[in-house]
Design a protein around this motif. Structure first.
Motif, short mmCIF file in Angstrom:
data_model
loop_
_atom_site.label_atom_id
_atom_site.label_comp_id
_atom_site.label_asym_id
_atom_site.label_seq_id
_atom_site.Cartn_x
_atom_site.Cartn_y
_atom_site.Cartn_z
N TRP A 256 0.83 -1.21 0.00
CA TRP A 256 0.00 0.00 0.00
C TRP A 256 0.87 1.26 0.00
N THR A 257 1.93 1.26 0.79
CA THR A 257 2.82 2.42 0.85
C THR A 257 3.54 2.61 -0.48
N TYR A 258 4.01 1.51 -1.09
CA TYR A 258 4.69 1.60 -2.38
C TYR A 258 3.78 2.27 -3.41
N LEU A 259 2.51 1.86 -3.45
CA LEU A 259 1.60 2.33 -4.50
C LEU A 259 1.12 3.75 -4.27
N THR A 260 1.11 4.21 -3.05
CA THR A 260 0.56 5.54 -2.76
C THR A 260 1.64 6.63 -2.64
N THR A 261 2.90 6.24 -2.63
CA THR A 261 3.99 7.22 -2.61
C THR A 261 4.32 7.65 -4.03
N PRO A 262 4.54 8.95 -4.31
CA PRO A 262 4.77 10.04 -3.37
C PRO A 262 3.52 10.79 -2.93
N PHE A 263 2.33 10.41 -3.43
CA PHE A 263 1.11 11.14 -3.09
C PHE A 263 0.85 11.12 -1.58
N LEU A 264 1.23 10.01 -0.94
CA LEU A 264 1.04 9.88 0.50
C LEU A 264 1.78 10.97 1.27
N LEU A 265 2.89 11.44 0.73
CA LEU A 265 3.71 12.43 1.43
C LEU A 265 3.02 13.80 1.49
N ALA A 266 1.97 13.98 0.70
CA ALA A 266 1.19 15.23 0.75
C ALA A 266 0.07 15.17 1.79
N HIS A 267 -0.06 14.04 2.48
CA HIS A 267 -1.07 13.91 3.54
C HIS A 267 -0.85 15.03 4.57
N PRO A 268 -1.91 15.68 5.03
CA PRO A 268 -1.74 16.83 5.94
C PRO A 268 -1.02 16.51 7.24
N ASP A 269 -1.04 15.25 7.67
CA ASP A 269 -0.40 14.89 8.93
C ASP A 269 1.01 14.32 8.74
N VAL A 270 1.49 14.24 7.50
CA VAL A 270 2.86 13.79 7.25
C VAL A 270 3.76 15.02 7.19
N VAL A 271 4.80 15.02 7.99
CA VAL A 271 5.74 16.15 8.05
C VAL A 271 6.94 15.83 7.15
N VAL A 272 7.19 16.67 6.15
CA VAL A 272 8.29 16.43 5.22
C VAL A 272 9.30 17.57 5.31
N GLU A 273 10.55 17.20 5.09
CA GLU A 273 11.66 18.16 5.15
C GLU A 273 12.66 17.78 4.06
N GLU A 274 13.07 18.75 3.26
CA GLU A 274 14.07 18.47 2.23
C GLU A 274 15.45 18.44 2.85
N LEU A 275 16.22 17.42 2.49
CA LEU A 275 17.58 17.22 2.97
C LEU A 275 18.58 17.57 1.87
N PRO A 276 19.85 17.73 2.21
CA PRO A 276 20.86 17.96 1.17
C PRO A 276 20.88 16.81 0.17
N PRO A 277 21.26 17.07 -1.08
CA PRO A 277 21.31 16.01 -2.10
C PRO A 277 22.27 14.89 -1.69
N TRP A 278 22.02 13.72 -2.29
CA TRP A 278 22.82 12.53 -2.05
C TRP A 278 23.50 12.11 -3.34
N HIS A 279 24.78 11.80 -3.28
CA HIS A 279 25.52 11.39 -4.46
C HIS A 279 25.73 9.87 -4.40
N GLU A 280 25.24 9.20 -5.41
CA GLU A 280 25.37 7.74 -5.48
C GLU A 280 25.87 7.36 -6.87
N ASN A 281 27.06 6.76 -6.91
CA ASN A 281 27.73 6.48 -8.18
C ASN A 281 27.86 7.80 -8.94
N ALA A 282 27.35 7.88 -10.16
CA ALA A 282 27.46 9.12 -10.93
C ALA A 282 26.21 9.97 -10.83
N ASP A 283 25.26 9.58 -9.97
CA ASP A 283 23.97 10.26 -9.88
C ASP A 283 23.90 11.17 -8.65
#
Length: 235
Positions: free
Chosen positions: A119-146
């Motif tokens: 259920w979580t797999y299918l509803t993300t990222p829409f689930l993160l817009a839920h009014p009771d979910v607190v989100v915070e942007e973190l610094p970027p992550w470097h993985e391999n060349a990405d």
């Protein structure tokens, strides 16, 4: 938040998501968490039907195609194919006794775990817009060349999740590529790729969960959870 908005738009947009109420998946779930618990083929080639709006998933074809399993926050059931209730677990809790594969030895626990995860797999990222979910942007992550942008999400007790705090990684197209969280006493990275379009919604069709080292790098083996979605339908 800019990153969350980008991720939602890349996956189909809130307008399309809010017009949907149900999903149906043809998928297989496996990995060492399942095989070590004696359930190597329990969730192979099954149908998952669920609600996009409330936490509810029903699996048809588990245990070799012979049974169904239903997940809801207040009850887990195992049923025959004709609807006879065989076993029930009322008021389930992810913090069931034991850790690792032993925690999934009981089929009711396995259905609970898969219900929450799928259920979580299918509803993300829409689930993160839920009014009771607190989100915070973190610094970027470097993985391999990405370089992947990241969001930390804190989920309320009213939502049953695999962990109350999780970190989500998004690629240059704002598609989810990784998700870090605690899992049954371990720290894991859940990778997702091979995104495809289904009824206007973009879904990663392959997922793989592996153990994390303290520095955030991944231990390649064993593969704890392996998910393949063959087809998806939204309505």
């Amino acid at each position: 938040m800019a990153l969350l908005d980008d991720a939602i738009d890349a996956s189909g947009g809130l307008a399309r998501w809010h017009n949907l109420s149900r999903f149906t998946l043809h998928l297989s779930v496996g990995g060492t968490l399942f095989s070590s618990a004696g359930h190597a083929s329990e969730f192979k080639d099954v149908i998952a039907e669920g609600s996009t709006r409330t936490q509810s998933v029903r699996f048809t074809g588990i245990t070799g195609g012979e049974q169904c399993g239903s997940f809801q926050p207040d009850a887990i059931t195992i049923e025959s194919l004709d609807g006879e209730v065989l076993r029930t677990w009322d008021n389930p809790n992810l913090a069931f006794p034991g850790l690792g594969a032993h925690a999934l030895a009981d089929e009711l626990h396995l259905i609970f775990f898969c219900g929450v995860a799928i259920w979580t797999y299918l509803t993300t990222p829409f689930l993160l817009a839920h009014p009771d979910v607190v989100v915070e942007e973190l610094p970027p992550w470097h993985e391999n060349a990405d370089t992947w942008r990241r969001l930390r999400a804190q989920f309320p007790p009213s939502l049953i999740t695999l962990a109350p705090e999780q970190i989500f990684y998004f690629d240059e197209s704002a598609l989810q590529r990784r998700n870090d969280h605690d899992l049954l006493g371990m720290k894991v990275a859940n990778y997702s790729w091979a995104h495809d379009h289904f009824g206007g919604i973009v879904v990663p069709t392959l997922r793989r969960a592996q153990t994390l080292r303290p520095d955030g790098t991944v231990i390649a083996k064993p593969v704890l959870i392996d998910v393949e979605i063959f087809d998806a339908f939204f309505e």
